[in-house]
Motif scaffolding. Sequence first.
Motif, PDB file in Angstrom:
ATOM      1  N   ASN A   1       0.740  -1.063   0.055  1.00  0.00           N
ATOM      2  CA  ASN A   1       0.007   0.108   0.079  1.00  0.00           C
ATOM      3  C   ASN A   1       0.823   1.360   0.065  1.00  0.00           C
ATOM      4  N   THR A   2       0.735   2.137  -1.100  1.00  0.00           N
ATOM      5  CA  THR A   2       1.600   3.204  -1.276  1.00  0.00           C
ATOM      6  C   THR A   2       1.339   4.288  -0.016  1.00  0.00           C
ATOM      7  N   SER A   3       0.154   4.113   0.495  1.00  0.00           N
ATOM      8  CA  SER A   3      -0.208   5.041   1.401  1.00  0.00           C
ATOM      9  C   SER A   3       0.485   4.696   2.945  1.00  0.00           C
ATOM     10  N   ILE A   4       1.281   3.615   2.874  1.00  0.00           N
ATOM     11  CA  ILE A   4       2.232   3.371   4.072  1.00  0.00           C
ATOM     12  C   ILE A   4       3.662   3.458   3.830  1.00  0.00           C
ATOM     13  N   GLU A   5       4.320   4.370   4.489  1.00  0.00           N
ATOM     14  CA  GLU A   5       5.762   4.194   3.994  1.00  0.00           C
ATOM     15  C   GLU A   5       6.536   3.417   5.015  1.00  0.00           C
ATOM     16  N   GLN A   6       7.080   2.417   4.700  1.00  0.00           N
ATOM     17  CA  GLN A   6       7.596   1.461   5.878  1.00  0.00           C
ATOM     18  C   GLN A   6       9.373   1.746   5.611  1.00  0.00           C
ATOM     19  N   LYS A   7       9.861   1.746   6.933  1.00  0.00           N
ATOM     20  CA  LYS A   7      11.149   1.772   7.023  1.00  0.00           C
ATOM     21  C   LYS A   7      11.751   0.739   8.106  1.00  0.00           C
ATOM     22  N   LEU A   8      12.861   0.403   8.153  1.00  0.00           N
ATOM     23  CA  LEU A   8      13.425  -0.477   8.940  1.00  0.00           C
ATOM     24  C   LEU A   8      14.653  -0.037   9.685  1.00  0.00           C
ATOM     25  N   PHE A   9      14.869   0.354  10.703  1.00  0.00           N
ATOM     26  CA  PHE A   9      15.990   0.638  11.763  1.00  0.00           C
ATOM     27  C   PHE A   9      16.475  -0.438  12.268  1.00  0.00           C
ATOM     28  N   ALA A  10      17.708  -1.095  11.612  1.00  0.00           N
ATOM     29  CA  ALA A  10      18.436  -2.133  12.186  1.00  0.00           C
ATOM     30  C   ALA A  10      19.778  -1.791  12.660  1.00  0.00           C
ATOM     31  N   PHE A  11      19.955  -2.303  14.095  1.00  0.00           N
ATOM     32  CA  PHE A  11      21.161  -1.828  14.583  1.00  0.00           C
ATOM     33  C   PHE A  11      21.882  -3.224  15.434  1.00  0.00           C
TER      34      PHE A  11
ATOM     35  N   LEU B   1       6.728 -12.975   2.469  1.00  0.00           N
ATOM     36  CA  LEU B   1       5.344 -12.988   2.735  1.00  0.00           C
ATOM     37  C   LEU B   1       4.625 -11.558   1.902  1.00  0.00           C
ATOM     38  N   VAL B   2       5.384 -10.341   2.219  1.00  0.00           N
ATOM     39  CA  VAL B   2       4.941  -9.043   1.400  1.00  0.00           C
ATOM     40  C   VAL B   2       5.374  -8.962   0.355  1.00  0.00           C
ATOM     41  N   LYS B   3       6.218  -9.713  -0.183  1.00  0.00           N
ATOM     42  CA  LYS B   3       7.056  -9.787  -1.471  1.00  0.00           C
ATOM     43  C   LYS B   3       7.557  -8.449  -1.844  1.00  0.00           C
ATOM     44  N   GLN B   4       8.109  -8.142  -0.792  1.00  0.00           N
ATOM     45  CA  GLN B   4       9.211  -6.823  -1.289  1.00  0.00           C
ATOM     46  C   GLN B   4      10.054  -6.618   0.041  1.00  0.00           C
ATOM     47  N   PRO B   5      11.381  -6.011  -0.143  1.00  0.00           N
ATOM     48  CA  PRO B   5      12.115  -5.545   1.022  1.00  0.00           C
ATOM     49  C   PRO B   5      11.584  -4.376   1.930  1.00  0.00           C
ATOM     50  N   ILE B   6      11.788  -4.422   2.986  1.00  0.00           N
ATOM     51  CA  ILE B   6      11.378  -3.257   3.940  1.00  0.00           C
ATOM     52  C   ILE B   6      12.641  -2.312   3.591  1.00  0.00           C
ATOM     53  N   PRO B   7      12.325  -0.948   3.182  1.00  0.00           N
ATOM     54  CA  PRO B   7      13.608  -0.154   3.155  1.00  0.00           C
ATOM     55  C   PRO B   7      14.259  -0.131   4.261  1.00  0.00           C
ATOM     56  N   ARG B   8      15.546  -0.109   4.234  1.00  0.00           N
ATOM     57  CA  ARG B   8      16.343   0.064   5.371  1.00  0.00           C
ATOM     58  C   ARG B   8      16.841   1.626   5.454  1.00  0.00           C
ATOM     59  N   ALA B   9      16.805   2.181   6.716  1.00  0.00           N
ATOM     60  CA  ALA B   9      17.113   3.571   6.975  1.00  0.00           C
ATOM     61  C   ALA B   9      18.152   3.690   8.102  1.00  0.00           C
ATOM     62  N   ASP B  10      18.837   4.685   8.271  1.00  0.00           N
ATOM     63  CA  ASP B  10      19.611   4.939   9.290  1.00  0.00           C
ATOM     64  C   ASP B  10      18.962   5.282  10.353  1.00  0.00           C
ATOM     65  N   LEU B  11      19.765   5.162  11.660  1.00  0.00           N
ATOM     66  CA  LEU B  11      19.161   5.514  13.021  1.00  0.00           C
ATOM     67  C   LEU B  11      19.149   6.863  13.105  1.00  0.00           C
ATOM     68  N   PRO B  12      18.356   7.621  13.734  1.00  0.00           N
ATOM     69  CA  PRO B  12      18.541   9.140  13.761  1.00  0.00           C
ATOM     70  C   PRO B  12      19.761   9.612  14.454  1.00  0.00           C
ATOM     71  N   GLU B  13      20.515  10.512  14.217  1.00  0.00           N
ATOM     72  CA  GLU B  13      21.504  10.902  14.940  1.00  0.00           C
ATOM     73  C   GLU B  13      21.677  11.121  16.319  1.00  0.00           C
ATOM     74  N   GLY B  14      22.544  10.276  16.988  1.00  0.00           N
ATOM     75  CA  GLY B  14      22.781  10.073  18.378  1.00  0.00           C
ATOM     76  C   GLY B  14      21.526   9.328  19.023  1.00  0.00           C
ATOM     77  N   ALA B  15      20.897   8.368  18.228  1.00  0.00           N
ATOM     78  CA  ALA B  15      19.888   7.478  18.718  1.00  0.00           C
ATOM     79  C   ALA B  15      20.296   6.651  20.006  1.00  0.00           C
ATOM     80  N   LEU B  16      21.567   6.314  19.979  1.00  0.00           N
ATOM     81  CA  LEU B  16      21.775   5.367  21.036  1.00  0.00           C
ATOM     82  C   LEU B  16      22.555   6.139  22.353  1.00  0.00           C
ATOM     83  N   GLU B  17      22.605   7.404  22.168  1.00  0.00           N
ATOM     84  CA  GLU B  17      23.194   8.334  23.363  1.00  0.00           C
ATOM     85  C   GLU B  17      22.400   8.185  24.276  1.00  0.00           C
ATOM     86  N   GLY B  18      20.874   8.343  23.983  1.00  0.00           N
ATOM     87  CA  GLY B  18      19.960   8.353  25.071  1.00  0.00           C
ATOM     88  C   GLY B  18      20.002   7.090  26.040  1.00  0.00           C
ATOM     89  N   ALA B  19      20.298   5.926  25.552  1.00  0.00           N
ATOM     90  CA  ALA B  19      20.717   4.634  26.132  1.00  0.00           C
ATOM     91  C   ALA B  19      21.729   4.728  27.237  1.00  0.00           C
TER      92      ALA B  19
END
Length: 570
Positions: free
Chosen positions: A215-225, A370-388
């Motif tokens: 569905n083009t109305s849903i923008e999917q992103k995968l944040f892998a780390f 299942l969804v027959k397409q890759p989920i687009p990979r995206a970079d973590l926001p800047e400094g995302a892990l600093e919070g941790a």
Amino acid sequence: MTKFSDLELDPRVLQAVVESGYETPTPIQAQAIPPALRGQDVLGIAQTGTGKTAGFTLPMITLLGQGRARARMPRSLVLAPTRELAAQVAESFDKYAKYTKLTKALLIGGVSFGDQDKLIDRGVDVLIATPGRLLDHFERGKLLLTGVQIMVVDEADRMLDMGFIPDIERIFQMTPKTRQTLFFSATMAPEIERITNTFLNNPAKVEVARQATTNTSIEQKLFAFTPTRKDRSFTEKRAVLRALIRAEGESLTNAIVFCNRKMDVDVVAKSLKSHGFHAAPIHGDLDQSVRTKTLDEFRDGSLRLLIASDVAARGLDIPAVSHVFNFDVPSHPEDYVHRIGRTGRAGRLGKAFSIAVPSDDKYLGAIESLVKQPIPRADLPEGALEGASENSDRARSSRSASSSTSGRGGSRGPRGRDAAPRSESMPHDAIPVIEQFETEEPAPLVPARAQPERAQPERAQPERADRAPQERGERDRRDDRRRDGNRGSAERGEQPAQRSEHRSEPRAEPRADQRSEQPRSEQRNYRSSYPGQHDRIVGMGDHVPDFILRSFRLREVTPDDEDGEATTAA
Ligand code: AMP
């Protein structure tokens, strides 16, 4: 194109439909309503969001328009797997039957039997129920199902997941053979097929395409780390989630954050609250009044973040959700489709972001195939892990500062995981999060074979004190326990008694190994795939005594078993 006026619905129903603003029937409505109005059984393969609720309520109201209800003998019955879905069906009835004199009763757990009894005693045309509560009423002798002319089973695949199929079969047998059956399921697992072959009579099969995840109305992103350490995964995922929410700014009007397990739902909600977000949890262990209030707040926009388990959020019709977050990658690919389908509804744009760690790779593979397409990979926001690390530092300094304070948790081991003191700089909500998860204690080494496959440990919930025992039927209690925690066997084609889910005894706090989404065997693979990060030898090292390697067996349970769930026994 079919119009509602072509469908031979009762004019009073048609008027209510027009007032709802619907002009044309959805495909499932256009296909299901005509055979239903002819009195034929219907097997509808459709998921939520397709308009299937109106697909069965409109013909039911039309067919029930004639005739009168008799005391304790409802004329029709709708079974839904969860209280929320049952309540949603009841709302639909109110909306579409407002120009008729039809009466309805909603039988769900968490509500006193007394009020429900009164309605049934008066006689209702439509009974909407969860299976457990319905059987409770039946067993109390308050209800007869021999007058049921139309029976609807909604979300049958979810009933299967939750172990309700034996109850459904029993209920079918308590209704007259001459009844008309309208049966809906998103998928046709073998067990569902068996039920439909047994209880449906020459049904009209109607199927609508799965809600497109492309569905083009849903923008999917995968944040892998890759977490800095495996035992920091949960903490760092929470930091990533916060960073993603912040990065979306005002475009995030509201969001559902999905966790795989209800225990994590609570912790993620608490953690977000402690960081100043407006968040609340929803899962099957929460009291019904709390769940209803939380959902109402989310619907009316006063709650921004709903942290949810799959079952609690499945099928909920909330039209304007700007974002969905998968805090955990779902282990069942179908759930990915259901989850992201909560956003991008009714022509709106939506975003579906998933957070992943290396151990999620195989689940991602299953989702993408299942969804027959890759989920687009995206970079973590800047400094995302600093919070941790900030969070962790804050917790550590709080711990050392509290070494002379008698914290709520007391001393819990060599590394001194005392509760942090309450202070103005740390909101009270933060305390349990830190107590539970800022641990450096290594997980005990347990042989892989001793762990049930895909076990989803959860703490046994104490009986709630706010309802008298007689107010909560036995099956009602079982509904509660089944909700959320009893997933996944359907796809494996197991019978309820064969399931490998188990209940663990109540613990003062969850341990690191209980929190993991992965079976032990996978955790070991994780160690070997990320060398250097887990090189400490813990427990007994390579030596494992024989007795630990002995296999487990499952104790058989019957539907009347007090626990209603298979239990592992050594
Ligand atoms: P359901 O699949 O029954 O949960 O319905 C999903 C959503 O579609 C609900 O918000 C309904 O109110 C809406 N809906 C149902 N029928 C129609 C229709 N014919 N046209 C537009 N929206 C509809």
